[in-house]
Design an enzyme around this catalytic site. Structure first.
Site, mmCIF file in Angstrom:
data_model
loop_
_atom_site.group_PDB
_atom_site.id
_atom_site.type_symbol
_atom_site.label_atom_id
_atom_site.label_comp_id
_atom_site.label_asym_id
_atom_site.label_seq_id
_atom_site.Cartn_x
_atom_site.Cartn_y
_atom_site.Cartn_z
ATOM 1 N N HIS A 30 -8.587 1.036 -4.147
ATOM 2 C CA HIS A 30 -9.311 0.424 -2.691
ATOM 3 C C HIS A 30 -10.130 2.153 -2.632
ATOM 4 O O HIS A 30 -9.305 3.048 -1.821
ATOM 5 C CB HIS A 30 -8.392 1.040 -1.367
ATOM 6 N N ASP A 69 -4.887 3.795 -1.576
ATOM 7 C CA ASP A 69 -6.048 4.146 -0.663
ATOM 8 C C ASP A 69 -6.416 4.994 -1.625
ATOM 9 O O ASP A 69 -5.636 6.372 -0.911
ATOM 10 C CB ASP A 69 -5.617 4.357 0.267
ATOM 11 N N MET A 122 -11.599 -6.559 5.715
ATOM 12 C CA MET A 122 -10.268 -5.538 6.356
ATOM 13 C C MET A 122 -10.269 -5.586 7.864
ATOM 14 O O MET A 122 -10.962 -6.170 8.815
ATOM 15 C CB MET A 122 -11.265 -3.909 6.418
ATOM 16 N N HIS A 127 -1.426 -1.319 -4.078
ATOM 17 C CA HIS A 127 -2.596 -0.925 -3.453
ATOM 18 C C HIS A 127 -2.817 0.322 -3.427
ATOM 19 O O HIS A 127 -2.092 0.632 -2.586
ATOM 20 C CB HIS A 127 -1.898 -1.797 -2.109
ATOM 21 N N ASP A 141 -6.546 -6.505 3.894
ATOM 22 C CA ASP A 141 -5.951 -5.276 4.756
ATOM 23 C C ASP A 141 -6.249 -4.897 5.532
ATOM 24 O O ASP A 141 -7.440 -4.569 6.372
ATOM 25 C CB ASP A 141 -6.993 -4.273 3.146
ATOM 26 N N MET A 166 -9.017 8.446 -0.023
ATOM 27 C CA MET A 166 -9.638 8.390 1.266
ATOM 28 C C MET A 166 -9.902 9.404 1.418
ATOM 29 O O MET A 166 -9.720 11.162 0.467
ATOM 30 C CB MET A 166 -8.934 8.315 2.352
ATOM 31 N N SER A 183 0.871 -1.361 0.131
ATOM 32 C CA SER A 183 -0.541 0.271 0.309
ATOM 33 C C SER A 183 0.704 1.438 -0.114
ATOM 34 O O SER A 183 1.576 2.137 0.885
ATOM 35 C CB SER A 183 -0.758 0.048 1.099
ATOM 36 N N MET A 232 -12.211 4.557 -0.319
ATOM 37 C CA MET A 232 -12.641 4.881 1.038
ATOM 38 C C MET A 232 -13.716 6.145 0.616
ATOM 39 O O MET A 232 -13.126 6.930 1.151
ATOM 40 C CB MET A 232 -11.642 4.460 1.684
#
Ligand code: DX5
Ligand code: ZN
Length: 227
Positions: free
Chosen positions: A70, A39, A141, A37, A177, A41, A12, A72
């Site tokens: 991913h 992330d 998660m 990966h 994750d 957010m 990540s 979020m």
């Protein structure tokens, strides 16, 4: 992208140098990363902010493996097209992010990406049952999403085992994750996981100038397979 259930390590970049993502991605791929990966957010669905489609697009030029994005964020649907155009191979949305996850998964595949479904630690994996045939990946998660470096939530091991049974021989990855390290990795693999996201456990001790620790860290996590 052909399906196989061999163990994949997905560093990540949340734990990488944010001012040097391009070279960080190159370094960690050269050191053995299977997927990258990413992330995303929004400061709303999770209490932290990272970046949006322009950053993902800029990163894409440096990723030669699978770019696993991913999301979020809530709402998700208005941004699917932009992240697909940015070059995501996999787009993962949270079941908790809105009332229409079925529509979201349809939209991800319609945009040409593999569809991932993420579940928070407080969400039963049983809720994924009606959605599994729309998923290429389910992300369990093992921390509450929002931050790297948190402790692995042990109770998720039972959920991983349950999900593994639910999936059977369908071509669906189980991704873990949060809090994955050489200690937790063998246990999630034994429970049925095949994709391990790891941020701090991969990037600690190394840098773009000194990337060998990334390789050693990845090798220690990959040893989970043989445990
Ligand atoms: C957490 C993110 C993770 C995070 C994992 O919300 O989804 O991908 O980077 O970090 P570690 O491996 O440090 O727990
Ligand atoms: Zn993540």
């Amino acid at each position: 992208m052909t399906f196989d259930r061999s163990l994949k390590i997905a560093p990540s970049i949340l734990a990488a140098d944010f001012a040097d993502f391009g070279r960080e991605v190159q370094a960690v791929e050269a050191q053995g990363a299977d997927w990258i990966h990413v992330d995303v957010m929004d400061g709303h669905f999770v209490p932290n902010l990272t970046f949006g489609p322009p950053m993902v697009k800029a990163l894409r030029r440096h990723v030669t493996t699978v770019m696993d994005v991913h999301l979020m964020i809530a709402p998700v649907d208005p941004f699917i097209e932009a992240f697909a155009e940015a070059g995501a191979d996999i787009l993962t949305a949270h079941i908790e992010a809105g009332p229409h996850i079925h529509r979201t998964l349809q939209a991800i595949r319609a945009a040409g990406c593999r569809a991932g479904l993420a579940l928070n630690p407080g969400t039963s994996v049983q809720l994924a049952a009606p959605l599994l045939d729309m998923c290429d990946l389910v992300c369990v998660m093992t921390v509450n999403p929002g931050f790297g470096g948190q402790s692995f939530i042990e109770s998720q091991l039972d959920q991983i085992r349950t999900l593994r049974e639910m999936i059977g021989d369908r071509p669906i990855h189980i991704e873990i994750d949060g809090g994955v390290d050489p200690g937790t990795a063998p246990r999630v693999v034994a429970a049925g996981a095949d994709v391990l996201v790891a941020g701090s456990a991969v990037f600690k001790g190394g840098s773009v100038a000194d990337p060998a620790p990334y390789g050693a860290n990845i090798a220690r996590i990959r040893a989970a397979n043989k445990a």
